[in-house]
Design an enzyme around this catalytic site. Structure first.
Site, PDB file in Angstrom:
ATOM      1  CG  ASN A  10      -1.658   1.278   1.409  1.00 47.64           C
ATOM      2  OD1 ASN A  10      -1.846   2.007   0.443  1.00 47.64           O
ATOM      3  ND2 ASN A  10      -2.087   1.568   2.630  1.00 47.64           N
ATOM      4  CE  LYS A  12       0.624   3.694   4.867  1.00 44.43           C
ATOM      5  NZ  LYS A  12       0.156   3.770   6.227  1.00 44.43           N
ATOM      6  CG  HIS A  96      -5.804   1.915   4.994  1.00 46.15           C
ATOM      7  ND1 HIS A  96      -5.347   2.883   5.855  1.00 46.15           N
ATOM      8  CD2 HIS A  96      -4.790   1.026   4.828  1.00 46.15           C
ATOM      9  CE1 HIS A  96      -4.092   2.590   6.184  1.00 46.15           C
ATOM     10  NE2 HIS A  96      -3.732   1.470   5.577  1.00 46.15           N
ATOM     11  CD  GLU A  98      -2.969   5.610   6.555  1.00 48.13           C
ATOM     12  OE1 GLU A  98      -2.936   5.692   5.317  1.00 48.13           O
ATOM     13  OE2 GLU A  98      -2.069   5.067   7.229  1.00 48.13           O
ATOM     14  CD  GLU A 168      -3.526  -2.569   7.216  1.00 45.21           C
ATOM     15  OE1 GLU A 168      -2.441  -2.857   6.703  1.00 45.21           O
ATOM     16  OE2 GLU A 168      -4.120  -1.503   6.996  1.00 45.21           O
ATOM     17  N   GLY A 174       2.372   2.225  10.604  1.00 37.15           N
ATOM     18  CA  GLY A 174       3.311   3.335  10.442  1.00 37.15           C
ATOM     19  C   GLY A 174       3.999   3.759  11.725  1.00 37.15           C
ATOM     20  CB  SER A 214       5.213  -1.734  11.800  1.00 32.25           C
ATOM     21  OG  SER A 214       4.754  -0.414  12.063  1.00 32.25           O
TER      22      SER A 214
HETATM   23  C1  PEP Z   1      -0.689   0.176   5.716  1.00 35.90           C
HETATM   24  O1  PEP Z   1      -0.511   1.183   5.050  1.00 35.90           O
HETATM   25  O2  PEP Z   1      -1.711  -0.503   5.544  1.00 35.90           O
HETATM   26  C2  PEP Z   1       0.334  -0.205   6.699  1.00 35.90           C
HETATM   27  C3  PEP Z   1       0.170  -1.304   7.388  1.00 35.90           C
HETATM   28  O3  PEP Z   1       1.398   0.644   6.821  1.00 35.90           O
HETATM   29  P1  PEP Z   1       2.840   0.297   7.510  1.00 35.90           P
HETATM   30  O4  PEP Z   1       3.276  -1.032   6.937  1.00 35.90           O
HETATM   31  O5  PEP Z   1       3.730   1.436   7.100  1.00 35.90           O
HETATM   32  O6  PEP Z   1       2.606   0.203   8.973  1.00 35.90           O
END
Ligand code: PEP
Length: 251
Positions: A10, A12, A96, A98, A168, A174, A214
């Site tokens: 992803n 972003k 997601h 976000e 998640e 992040g 992460s």
């Molecule tokens: C994500 O964007 O879904 C995500 C899990 O980001 P990261 O791997 O940077 O934590």
């Protein structure tokens, strides 16, 4: 039940076309030998055409990160499932964290998007996950259950089988904090139980559940060793071809 590992990036709101193009040129040669694993990059709308051109004929699939649920119309600034298909996307990330927490997307809206994606043959990756305060209050299972039940509302068994879930935990996205493989696996197993209650055991065993939060080259192997973790949705570590390649090539 063996589920094909599914490694998705992803990106972003990162990269411009020239950067996406150079990533794609490097990445497609690094992973061309990968078999029996699904590989996906979910990028900004503007990057889809250049990536579709680069990934054409390769083992890398393309996805978007959001969409609206109507086919067309007066929805300034939105993108439809039909437009995503037209741009070369096969998958779309929906719900997601976000989108849920910065843009206020509700379970009801996300469910409409899931249904619309399926109607146009776009495959949804439905993201679910609890906030830190919800985890600390012991509400992880309740929160995730609601998100799964509402996200799958009204989907037939055949439709449900086309959905991938990404678990998640919001506090791990992040932040550099990852759920332990044991904690993640236990939530994945709980999600599978919820799916078996909505559908049946066989269906719940077939739906893939990715972990996200992460994920890095250093922790992918231990996460993928868990029986209920079928893949990863990777943010930061998918932006560089070498680190995402190591994730795709987990041991
Ligand atoms: C994500 O964007 O879904 C995500 C899990 O980001 P990261 O791997 O940077 O934590």
């Amino acid at each position: 039940m063996s589920r094909k590992p599914f490694l998705a990036g992803n990106w972003k709101m990162y990269k411009i076309s020239s950067e996406a193009e150079s990533f794609a040129k490097e990445f497609k040669s690094l992973v061309s030998d990968v078999k029996d694993r699904d590989i996906l990059i979910c990028a900004s709308f503007t990057l889809l055409p250049v990536l579709a051109k680069e990934f054409n004929g390769t083992n890398i699939m393309l996805g978007a990160q959001n969409m609206y649920f109507e086919k067309e119309g007066a929805f300034t600034g939105e993108v439809s499932p039909l437009q995503l298909i037209d741009a070369g996307a096969k998958y779309v990330i929906l719900g997601h964290s976000e989108r849920r927490h910065i843009f206020g997307e509700t379970d009801e809206l996300i469910n409409k998007k899931v249904k619309a994606a399926l109607q146009y043959n776009l495959l949804p990756i439905l993201c679910v996950g609890e906030l830190l305060e919800e985890r600390e209050a012991g509400k992880t299972e309740a929160v995730v259950k609601t998100q799964v039940v509402e996200g799958f509302k009204g989907l037939s068994k055949d439709e449900a089988l086309k959905v991938t879930i990404a678990y998640e935990p919001v506090w791990a996205i992040g932040t550099g904090k990852t759920a332990t493989p044991e904690d993640a696996d236990s939530v994945h197993s709980f999600i599978r139980k919820v799916l078996s209650e909505i559908y049946d055991k066989d269906t719940s065993e077939k739906i893939r559940i990715q972990y996200g939060g992460s994920v890095k080259p250093e922790n992918i192997d231990s996460l993928m060793a868990k029986p209920n973790i079928d893949g990863a949705l990777v943010g930061g570590a998918s932006l560089k071809a070498d680190s995402f390649t190591r994730i795709v090539k987990f041991n």
